[in-house]
Design an enzyme around this catalytic site. Sequence first.
Site, PDB file in Angstrom:
ATOM      1  CB  CYS A 155      -5.381  -6.086  13.372  1.00 48.64           C
ATOM      2  SG  CYS A 155      -4.821  -6.586  14.998  1.00 48.64           S
TER       3      CYS A 155
ATOM      4  CB  CYS B  71       2.195  -2.540   1.383  1.00 48.56           C
ATOM      5  SG  CYS B  71       2.101  -1.019   2.328  1.00 48.56           S
TER       6      CYS B  71
END
Lengths: 86, 393
Positions: free
Chosen positions: B201, B351
């Site tokens: 998440c 990322c």
Amino acid sequence: MQLTLPGATVAELVTALTDAYPDLAPHILDDDGALRSYVNVFVDDTDIRQLDGQATALSESSTVRLLPAIAGGAPDDRETARQEAR
Amino acid sequence: MSEPTASIIPDDRVQPLSQKEFDRYSRNILLPEVGVERQARIRAAKVLVVGAGGLGAPIALYLAAAGVGTIGVVDHDVVEESNLQRQIIHGTRDIGRPKTASARDSIRAINRGVKVVTHQQALTSENALDIIEQYDVVVDGTDNFPTRYLLNDAAVFLGKPVVYGSIYQFDGQVSVFDARLGPCYRCVNPTPPPPDLVPSCAEGGVLGVLPGLVGTLQATEVLKLIVGDAEPLIGRLLLVEAWSTHFTELSISKNPDCPVCGQQPSITELIDYQEFCGVGGHDDQETPIASITATDLKTRLDAGEPVQLVDIREPHERALSPFPAAHAVPYGQLVRRIDEFDPSVDLIFLCTIGQRSVFAIRALERAGYQGALLNLKGGVAGWNQEFAQQKAG
């Protein structure tokens, strides 16, 4: 995402799917072309393990669902970053 | 359709309610399916909530309000600002506090009659059996595969039901795993996905209200198990798709060959779950991923060494936490734009937390890229933690 694809069995349908979307193949198939064990497949809302597995026959109106495992619940940015760093 | 199940609370633990409790729980008691006797069962119940996060928050709050007598809360973390978008058991003033302490205060604010037991620690193979043994039912509000498998196996060994919930982005899953009556988590998920394929998440995001939806479904299942004679979600997996507002019930069944709850179990004690989830799904043929730490990257950048720094995050993620030194090529375009990279210079992907970069490296390897590929360990989040002054606004 919902798609309409041809296939008389689950295996044939998965082949049609990965032919149409080659980028998806490594996510759902192993190197031998078998479905990865963490991808669950349901035909008309029933786990194919209760049916004939990947040989489960499909009719024209069958709905096949590929369900990936998800683990989220108490998502925490720092913790996940820490686990990744291990 | 599931069969009605008997209450999981032994009769000899059920004590009569006080007049005050009659008043407080009158709306429960008015239901013929609950009544006085079964409200007393709710008070006698001991429920363990694992994870005081997005799912644990509504679970603990609603169970406290419903009059569950003992609520155990397991969490080893502290409250962070980015938790507050969904973890409604914690408030702004709780930032930096242990989650269990903050959860205890919120539970006690709702209902002083609840005994709260805080376990400010991670659930491990060493402590899981001792902790879970003290409770009647376990609610799975964890955020990772190793803890989910650990919790499942411990509950199977102890003969306790697990009320399972999981969320990602807009999707949720709910079920009740009770190996005595139906499948366990392992029957449905025999092996975890390899860690580099698991989006968290923290990386994929989650709609703040979704754990509220899934957590309240879990709390409902807990109450049904306690009260008895209801039809719990045993042998059924409920999918919650919030973006399209679809609830789908899938049929799942016990696997006779399940290594934990099958006819000839091969796992009879708790194992190393980090190893199980880290190695179990991995392809041994694959070459290991090369990584670079934030510190090493900074050294190379400061020294003026040539590197290709490529930010594979999406535009909205870059806006949240910019990294202007990197060239932006979103993940989905990498293979198509492979000719933009120079194989003679180290190519470093970054990322959010260093998970998607791993997949980016695999994708480029498969596409035949010949140069060196590196993953910035810990991603931009790790970089910001290391060099806080670089953090944007």
